[in-house]
Structure formats: C-alpha cells, structure tokens
Design an enzyme around this catalytic site. Structure first.
Site, PDB file in Angstrom:
ATOM      1  N   ARG A 191      -7.578   7.892  -3.308  1.00 43.80           N
ATOM      2  CA  ARG A 191      -7.850   6.815  -2.355  1.00 43.80           C
ATOM      3  C   ARG A 191      -8.790   5.822  -3.032  1.00 43.80           C
ATOM      4  NH1 ARG A 191      -3.965   7.519   0.774  1.00 43.80           N
ATOM      5  NH2 ARG A 191      -4.138   8.633   2.757  1.00 43.80           N
ATOM      6  N   HIS A 202       0.219   1.200  -4.585  1.00 47.02           N
ATOM      7  CA  HIS A 202       0.247   2.424  -3.770  1.00 47.02           C
ATOM      8  C   HIS A 202       1.674   2.946  -3.642  1.00 47.02           C
ATOM      9  CE1 HIS A 202      -2.175   4.756  -0.534  1.00 47.02           C
ATOM     10  NE2 HIS A 202      -1.199   5.505  -1.034  1.00 47.02           N
ATOM     11  N   GLU A 235      -6.151  -2.755   0.605  1.00 51.91           N
ATOM     12  CA  GLU A 235      -4.737  -2.843   0.229  1.00 51.91           C
ATOM     13  C   GLU A 235      -4.019  -3.745   1.207  1.00 51.91           C
ATOM     14  OE1 GLU A 235      -3.067   1.086  -0.156  1.00 51.91           O
ATOM     15  OE2 GLU A 235      -4.472   1.676  -1.709  1.00 51.91           O
TER      16      GLU A 235
END
Lengths: 329, 329
Positions: free
Chosen positions: A233, A281, A262
């Site tokens: 993360r 991601h 993000e």
C-alpha cells in the site's frame, strides 16, 4: 439464517459491475450501488460485497447497516474497511486472499529483472535507434528482504528464491527455516536487516503499526544503490522521504505499483525520476482476475448460505487473515 | 611442448584489451593485435586467443598461422572461426562455455515478464504522466519451446521452469524426462511443435543446419500472439520473414538481442516496431564478464602448458562442444 429466506446483498461497485453474478442473483436480492447510493443499499442488507475495493465510502454509510452480518472485500488488503465501526461490530469480514499472489510475485520478479538488465534504458535507446552496449547485473545471489510474510509475500519469496536470489522475510513471528523465506526477522528489527538487502519489497498489510514504516530513517540505512519495490500500500511509505532517498541516496531505484494518493497526481515528481518505474496499481490484476474475484466471493456466499465456516476470515484487530488460520484452512 | 620454451600467444582484440593478463604474460610472449595486424601476429604463434569474438578477421589471416596448435574464443558461439581452414587443420578449438549461461537465462526470463506485464507500455505511459490501468498476463503455465539444448538453452529452460512456465526443448537428440527440458524434440520436428508454444526461444548454435531456420514457413505455423526471443545468433533468422510475421501475424512480439548485421542498421524497421524489444547483443554480458572470460582462458592456458586435457573442446564438424563431452568433463 434459514435458507428459505432470500437474503439481501449490497454490492458496492463503480462503473464496472462484477461479472458472472447470475448464480448469486438466483439466491439473493442483489442491490448494486455506487458510493452515493451506498447507505440506502446497506439498509436492510444481510451481506455486503465490496467489489470496488479501493472505495473509501464504507465508513460514511456504515450507520445504515442495520442488519448486516457479513462483509466480503474483493482485495487482499482490508484497510479501506478497517474502521472502528466495523471492528467493534459483530460483522464478519472476509477478503480475497490468494487471488493476487502469483501475479504479484511475477510482477516483482519482472521489476527486479528490469532494474538488473537495464531494460528501461534499452527501451529508450531503441526509440533513438541507438546501439549502445552496456554490462548488466546478475540477480543470482542478490539479497532480497520481503517485508510482509502473508500469502503474497510468501509467493514473492518463493518466486525470487526459485530465480536464484537470496531471500529473507520480515514479519510478526520471527523464525528460521521457513521453506520460502528461510529466516524471518521480527518487524521490530527491520532497521538491522535493511542495510544488507539489494532489494527491499514492501508487501505488509496497512495497519496502524505499518503505516509510514518506510520513512527517512528506514531509507537512510538502506544499502547504497539498493532498490525499493512497493506492491503493498502507498501509505506504508512516507512519500516525501522516498523521493528524498531516490534523489540524494542511498536508493538506486524504486518500482512502485501503489501510492498514498491514487491515481498518482500529475504533479508528483515520481513520474519523471529516471530511476523510478511506475505502474497504476495493476500488479495483481491478471487477465481473468475479475472473474476469479467473483468466484472467490461466490464460494464464500455458498458457504454462508449453507451455514458453513467462511474462508479467509480477517482478524479485525490485526487487519489481516492470520497465518495460523490459514494453516488450518 | 617442453615447458621451458616460451610459447607465443596471439591475442585478437579491438580497442579494449583483455583485463588481468599478467599471469599469462609471465608465461608467454603475448602479441596483442587488431584485425589489421592479425596475419603478422599469427606468424610463428603457438596459441591464439580470439578475445574480439565477433571479429570476422580470422579466415583472412589464417594463411599466416604456420605453427598454431590451439585457438580459444571468448564466446560460446564459434561461428566466426568455423571455416574450412580451421576445420581441416589440427588446431584445437575451445570456447567459453558456461560464462554466459546464467546471465542469458535471467535476460530471457526478464523479456518474457516484460511482455507478460506490459512493462514497455508502462514506461511510455509514465513519461506522459498517464495513469492507465490494464490487465496483464500470467507467465505461470505458459508454454515455452527452447530451440537449442546446449548449456545456455539448458540454463534458460531451468530458469523458466523454476518461474512456473511449461518448458520443452528442441535439439539434436530427442528424448523424454530431461530434468530441465522435460521433453526434447528432434530439430527435424520443429514445425510440429512451434504451434503449441506461447514463447519460442532461439539459442541454437549457428551452423549450416541452423542458418535461417526461422523463416516464413516456421513463423507461419506459430501461435497467433506468440512471442519470439533470439539470444542465439541473428543468422538463425531470416530477418525479412521475421519482420513480416511481426507486421502481419502471427507473432505478437519479439525480443531480439542478436541480429544478422550488428550493430543493427539505423534504417532497420525493427527499431520502431511497437511489439519489438531490442538490446545490443548484451544479454550475457554481466558486470565482470570480461574478467571471467580471461579466467576461463587462463585456466585452459595453464592446462595447455601442463599438457593436460583442455576444457570446452569444440567438435569442429558439429560447431559446438557436444554434450557427451560435457558430461564427461
């Protein structure tokens, strides 16, 4: 519950609905919703499938969850739903452990090889039609510290070890002789083991204990020229400290698939740093992952309807599925 | 030879002399030369170290080799020195088998992962500060055909198998149950096995039999979207046919480290093809490779001086060190 009752299932999704939900739709009243409609959908719902697993909407709608008994999230990390309201409730939390392990391990090996073989520069030179021979690094024997010893960390360790690297882990329970990690060091000893690593891979769950664990102090003791890989993360890292360590040393590079914000904002200096590889991601998101996520949920849904034990039950205080549970599973 | 005589050693090198030759210089008269001075250097020489292993100068200077007994080349492929004059002579030919195996295997795994994880596109998007999620491929279970079962091919097979891929080989001696390749198919059956492969890796030695083996017919039967990797020699491939198969199908991509003309000419269409990864004949050249090449030569030089059997003696008719010899070694 009595099987003849038709349960109500809330499904939080964005623009993309989960595929292949027909079997579940035959067994439940399914309420698909976005963040705006979430409170209405949760009111009267028995179960809740958080398909949009990066959504931050759950805490704000939690007040409406008046009969919820089970929440399943379509991710390995449960941090978006780990807030006091859920932790203190009786709602059972399950995750999608196992879906992403192999794909993320392949991604990590791929970025390690990209650094060692200088592929990004080859790609740049190719665009300029330039033939420029360089020597490259071996990965064989290079030392990797995998910080996080859950199933994804384990899969990464196994893959890097198979490719000839020297691997150790950092986790909750220190031990020796682990088949994949070899040695596992205690998290409290992290700073003692960072200086020996050529590559440090962050894959710990995001909890109060791990938040910001990669800060100026941690980066400061890393080996000059070493590389940092984050597939956990973004919030495990103090981003400004990472940028400093990439700019002024000691870090030689970073491969980042996750970020504290993000999408990564266009103004982030990370985009243009020569020694940084950015991906959006996606390291675990192989072709077919969405179907696999629904299969994992559907398996647990069937168990829930039948009154069987659910798979991947998260310890809501720890913030992940403890490996003791996994071994029994 | 009588050990008290000081032998004459010719060393063909370009701008870069081999490092760390002091031990050899203490035991021999060493004549370093470029292509222009090669005939003079070979006249009266007992041994010949072809350090500039891509030079094409050897056949043209061969007439001057009036007392040569041993030629060692600083590469695995011996095609630059495999011409009738050497083949028909009594000169023993040895190569640098083993130096490049591990590095090339890592390179091949790296390009396979680069294709599967779409890294080149991630790198392009990063430059445009674009966050664009895509799904990526797993490599686990994907089928690879390694064409060439010498030590480099074996090292590639072992590495790709360790990373979870399904591997088979194509070589001179068909067999089943090989620890690294599993099945090895006969070269004459190549076209039967190309259609099943997701990745085809060319690593055969360049001989009369293998020259141009990857032509329109071979590419034509490959699986749609499959990728071709060449770490052998450029001349294994009919380049215009490769370009056609990349442009019009069935190939989905190619990673090329070797070319029939090196450096690859600026006007080659390969430079700008989106599905092609080009590197400048460097896949085996890890940091320290030049020292390792001199160590391999120095080991054989010591054996030669002591009258012991040399390592890595090439079968000059086959064009490589037969694996039967390797097993005895």
């Amino acid at each position: 519950m009595i099987a003849s009752e038709t349960p109500v299932l809330a499904v939080l999704c964005g623009d993309t609905r989960p595929p292949d939900m027909r079997a579940i739709e035959a067994e439940a009243v399914v309420r698909y919703t976005d963040a705006a409609g979430l409170a209405d959908a949760l009111s009267g719902a028995d179960a809740f499938f958080v398909y949009d697993f990066l959504s931050t909407a759950v805490p704000g709608a939690w007040h409406a969850a008046d009969r919820l008994r089970w929440l399943h999230i379509a991710s390995a990390g449960v941090d978006p739903v780990l807030f006091p309201g859920l932790q203190e409730s009786d709602v059972v939390l399950t995750n999608s452990r196992g879906v992403f392990d192999g794909a993320i391990a392949e991604y990590v090996l791929g970025v390690v090889l990209t650094f060692a073989k200088d592929f990004a520069r080859s790609w740049d030179l190719q665009k300029q039609r330039q033939w420029k021979h360089r020597e490259s690094e071996r990965i064989s024997g290079r030392r990797v510290l995998v910080v996080g010893t859950g199933p994804i960390g384990r899969s990464i360790a196994r893959m890097l070890r198979a490719a000839g690297m020297s691997v150790a882990g950092v986790g909750r329970r220190p031990r020796a002789g682990d088949p994949d990690f070899g040695d596992v060091y205690a998290s409290s000893e992290l700073s003692r083991h960072l200086p020996g690593a050529d590559y440090v891979v962050a894959v710990a769950p995001l909890t109060e204990q791990t938040k910001g664990m990669f800060d100026a102090e941690a980066f400061g003791v890393m080996k000059p020229g070493s590389r940092f890989v984050n597939v956990g993360r973004g919030e495990l890292v103090v981003t400004s400290d990472l940028i400093g360590a990439l700019r002024d040393g000691p870090l030689g590079g970073a491969a980042l698939d996750v970020f504290d914000t993000e999408p990564l904002p266009a103004e982030s200096p990370l985009w243009t740093m020569e020694n940084v590889l950015i991906s959006p991601h996606m390291s675990g998101d192989f072709v077919g992952w969405r179907n696999t996520l629904v299969e994992v949920f559907a398996d647990n849904f069937r168990r829930w309807r039948a009154g069987e034990a659910l798979r991947n039950v998260v310890d809501k205080q720890l913030g992940y599925v403890p490996s003791e549970t996994l071994r029994q599973g």
